[in-house]
Design a protein around this motif. Structure first.
Motif, short mmCIF file in Angstrom:
data_model
loop_
_atom_site.label_atom_id
_atom_site.label_comp_id
_atom_site.label_asym_id
_atom_site.label_seq_id
_atom_site.Cartn_x
_atom_site.Cartn_y
_atom_site.Cartn_z
N ILE A 191 -16.83 79.96 13.23
CA ILE A 191 -17.05 80.69 14.47
C ILE A 191 -18.54 80.94 14.66
O ILE A 191 -19.20 81.49 13.79
N GLU B 131 -20.64 83.02 17.08
CA GLU B 131 -20.41 84.08 18.06
C GLU B 131 -21.66 84.44 18.85
O GLU B 131 -22.75 84.50 18.31
N LEU C 208 -12.49 87.03 25.85
CA LEU C 208 -13.21 86.01 25.09
C LEU C 208 -13.41 84.76 25.92
O LEU C 208 -12.60 84.45 26.81
N SER D 140 -12.61 88.21 13.67
CA SER D 140 -13.17 86.88 13.52
C SER D 140 -12.29 86.00 12.64
O SER D 140 -12.03 84.83 12.95
N THR E 209 -18.21 86.95 23.43
CA THR E 209 -17.47 88.20 23.55
C THR E 209 -18.34 89.26 24.22
O THR E 209 -19.56 89.13 24.25
N VAL F 121 -17.86 81.13 20.45
CA VAL F 121 -17.10 82.25 20.99
C VAL F 121 -18.05 83.24 21.64
O VAL F 121 -19.02 83.68 21.01
#
Length: 186
Positions: A146, A148, A158, A129, A120, A118
């Motif tokens: 996840i 990130e 996203l 999350s 962001t 992911v």
């Protein structure tokens, strides 16, 4: 993917399959998981280890002695230590990062998990999350871990990658799409 990266991944996949099968037969999956986590952390933190893995300046014997000492110091399982010794003897330590990645994926598959990458614009809160993981679990039918990454250049929204699927709801991609549409019109 470059040709050498493809070759490295192919070699790593063969070794990973053998290591995973040995760990599964020996009921040592938990030990393999901790070894992989430790190796991954060590490669991320130590520039010297990364140099050892990739530099042709070290002889086979020097690499073997160094990787053996590292395995002993990290208290890696016998299977993992033996694989590192074999990689060193065959001058294939350069595939260790790919080997760790393939094994991490195999272990996650064994646990029924999938990793979602992911991206962001700013870090997600714990609640965000958890909600995203729950939503993705409903979509893919497996537990979702996840991973990130924060990239302010996407402005907002996203970018989610799960396996070969990608969902891009970033503002930057929407602006690019709008710009392309404007070029077609004008």
């Amino acid at each position: 993917m470059s040709e050498t990266a493809g070759i490295s991944t192919g070699i790593a996949t063969r070794y990973a399959t053998a290591v995973f099968d040995l760990a599964k037969e020996g009921k040592a999956i938990k030990a393999l998981e901790s070894d992989i986590a430790a190796l991954d952390a060590a490669m991320a933190e130590s520039a010297d280890l990364r140099t050892l893995l990739h530099s042709p300046l070290y002889s086979r014997e020097e690499q073997g002695a160094a990787i053996g000492a590292i395995a002993k110091r990290m208290e890696l399982s016998e299977t993992t230590a033996n694989v590192l010794a074999l990689l060193s003897a065959k001058r294939r330590l350069f595939v260790l990062p790919q080997l760790v990645a393939v094994l991490r994926d195999r272990l996650a598959e064994e646990r029924g998990e999938v990793t979602a990458e992911v991206t962001t614009a700013k870090a997600l809160t714990k609640a965000q999350s958890d909600k995203l993981a729950k939503t993705l679990k409903a979509q893919v039918g497996k537990s979702v871990i996840i991973k990130e990454t924060v990239d302010e250049s996407i402005i907002g929204g996203l970018i989610v990658k799960v396996g070969s699927k990608m969902i891009d709801t970033s503002i930057a991609s929407k602006l690019n799409a709008l710009q392309n549409t404007m070029k077609e019109v004008g």
